[in-house]
Design a protein around this motif. Structure first.
Motif, mmCIF file in Angstrom:
data_model
loop_
_atom_site.group_PDB
_atom_site.id
_atom_site.type_symbol
_atom_site.label_atom_id
_atom_site.label_comp_id
_atom_site.label_asym_id
_atom_site.label_seq_id
_atom_site.Cartn_x
_atom_site.Cartn_y
_atom_site.Cartn_z
ATOM 1 N N HIS A 177 62.771 -27.042 -1.531
ATOM 2 C CA HIS A 177 64.183 -27.164 -1.907
ATOM 3 C C HIS A 177 64.729 -25.833 -2.407
ATOM 4 O O HIS A 177 64.002 -25.022 -2.998
ATOM 5 N N GLN A 178 66.026 -25.661 -2.176
ATOM 6 C CA GLN A 178 66.764 -24.526 -2.730
ATOM 7 C C GLN A 178 68.150 -25.018 -3.123
ATOM 8 O O GLN A 178 68.834 -25.646 -2.307
ATOM 9 N N THR A 179 68.551 -24.751 -4.346
ATOM 10 C CA THR A 179 69.920 -25.041 -4.777
ATOM 11 C C THR A 179 70.837 -23.990 -4.198
ATOM 12 O O THR A 179 70.510 -22.797 -4.197
ATOM 13 N N LEU A 180 71.992 -24.422 -3.714
ATOM 14 C CA LEU A 180 72.946 -23.466 -3.130
ATOM 15 C C LEU A 180 74.101 -23.204 -4.092
ATOM 16 O O LEU A 180 74.436 -23.997 -4.927
ATOM 17 N N SER A 226 59.881 -16.911 0.237
ATOM 18 C CA SER A 226 60.539 -15.603 0.130
ATOM 19 C C SER A 226 62.044 -15.694 0.363
ATOM 20 O O SER A 226 62.781 -14.809 -0.049
ATOM 21 N N CYS A 227 62.486 -16.775 0.985
ATOM 22 C CA CYS A 227 63.922 -17.014 1.207
ATOM 23 C C CYS A 227 64.539 -17.830 0.070
ATOM 24 O O CYS A 227 65.706 -18.222 0.151
ATOM 25 N N GLY A 228 63.768 -18.113 -0.972
ATOM 26 C CA GLY A 228 64.307 -18.772 -2.151
ATOM 27 C C GLY A 228 63.974 -20.242 -2.313
ATOM 28 O O GLY A 228 64.467 -20.889 -3.236
ATOM 29 N N ARG A 265 52.114 -19.367 6.865
ATOM 30 C CA ARG A 265 53.132 -18.347 7.190
ATOM 31 C C ARG A 265 54.523 -18.883 6.912
ATOM 32 O O ARG A 265 55.368 -18.191 6.343
ATOM 33 N N ALA A 266 54.788 -20.126 7.341
ATOM 34 C CA ALA A 266 56.110 -20.719 7.112
ATOM 35 C C ALA A 266 56.347 -20.944 5.616
ATOM 36 O O ALA A 266 57.429 -20.634 5.108
ATOM 37 N N VAL A 267 55.346 -21.470 4.917
ATOM 38 C CA VAL A 267 55.499 -21.714 3.483
ATOM 39 C C VAL A 267 55.829 -20.408 2.772
ATOM 40 O O VAL A 267 56.748 -20.350 1.941
ATOM 41 N N GLY A 315 62.489 -15.722 12.358
ATOM 42 C CA GLY A 315 62.492 -16.865 11.455
ATOM 43 C C GLY A 315 63.322 -16.617 10.211
ATOM 44 O O GLY A 315 64.103 -17.465 9.785
ATOM 45 N N ARG A 316 63.168 -15.440 9.627
ATOM 46 C CA ARG A 316 63.955 -15.093 8.436
ATOM 47 C C ARG A 316 65.448 -15.060 8.764
ATOM 48 O O ARG A 316 66.269 -15.600 8.018
ATOM 49 N N ALA A 317 65.813 -14.453 9.884
ATOM 50 C CA ALA A 317 67.225 -14.388 10.260
ATOM 51 C C ALA A 317 67.797 -15.791 10.476
ATOM 52 O O ALA A 317 68.923 -16.085 10.061
ATOM 53 N N LEU A 318 67.019 -16.660 11.116
ATOM 54 C CA LEU A 318 67.480 -18.032 11.327
ATOM 55 C C LEU A 318 67.632 -18.766 9.996
ATOM 56 O O LEU A 318 68.616 -19.487 9.776
ATOM 57 N N CYS A 319 66.683 -18.583 9.092
ATOM 58 C CA CYS A 319 66.770 -19.228 7.783
ATOM 59 C C CYS A 319 68.005 -18.747 7.029
ATOM 60 O O CYS A 319 68.764 -19.558 6.483
#
Length: 162
Positions: A159-162, A132-134, A125-127, A95-99
């Motif tokens: 949301h995450q700003t890129l 953790s992915c920002g 778990r997903a939340v 999941g982390r690698a896909l994210c």
């Protein structure tokens, strides 16, 4: 493990875990009774979207992600993505690698941010992974998701700003 663009032939390997996850009715707003064909229509995207699979060295599909503009027209500068990992491969970093892959794609494509519209509040778990992915929870729609037992829980907008 490596991540590559999904081909039409990959759907047969994605379908078993896609069906199990959607039929469980705990983490996605998809209908619980999706057919093979309708599930494929939801998951296997054409441009400007993209669908990928994470595969093991032996070619086993471990998980999949789809990424796309979050909205059309004036909202198309925000990306969105969805992820599914085969339950038997959970806890291996798929999941982390896909994210991370979808975030790299969104940056390369010039998106200004990534938004998840409907993260089930009880999918802790997903939340935690998305945090953790920002990603931040920027709001929660109360009781917007009906769980299989008939109770209701919220849907987070993340949301995450890129």
């Amino acid at each position: 493990m490596h991540i590559r663009t999904a081909t039409p032939d990959d759907w047969a390997a994605v379908w078993p875990f896609f069906r199990a996850i959607t039929a469980a009715g705990e983490t996605y707003t998809y209908p619980r009774d999706l057919t093979f064909e309708r599930g494929r229509d939801f998951w296997m995207l054409d441009a400007p979207g993209r669908t990928v699979v994470a595969v093991d060295d032996d070619g086993t599909v471990l998980g999949s992600a789809k990424m796309n503009p979050n909205q059309m027209g004036p909202g198309a500068h925000m990306a969105s993505a969805s992820y599914m990992v085969a339950p038997e491969h959970a806890g291996r970093g798929v999941g982390r690698a896909l994210c991370e892959h979808t975030l790299e794609w969104a940056r390369a494509e010039g998106y200004r941010g990534m938004q998840f519209n409907a993260v089930v509040q009880t999918n802790t778990r997903a939340v935690a992974l998305w945090r953790s992915c920002g990603f931040d929870v920027i709001g929660t729609v109360p009781e917007a998701f009906r769980l299989p037992d008939g109770s209701y829980t919220g849907l987070h907008v993340m949301h995450q700003t890129l």
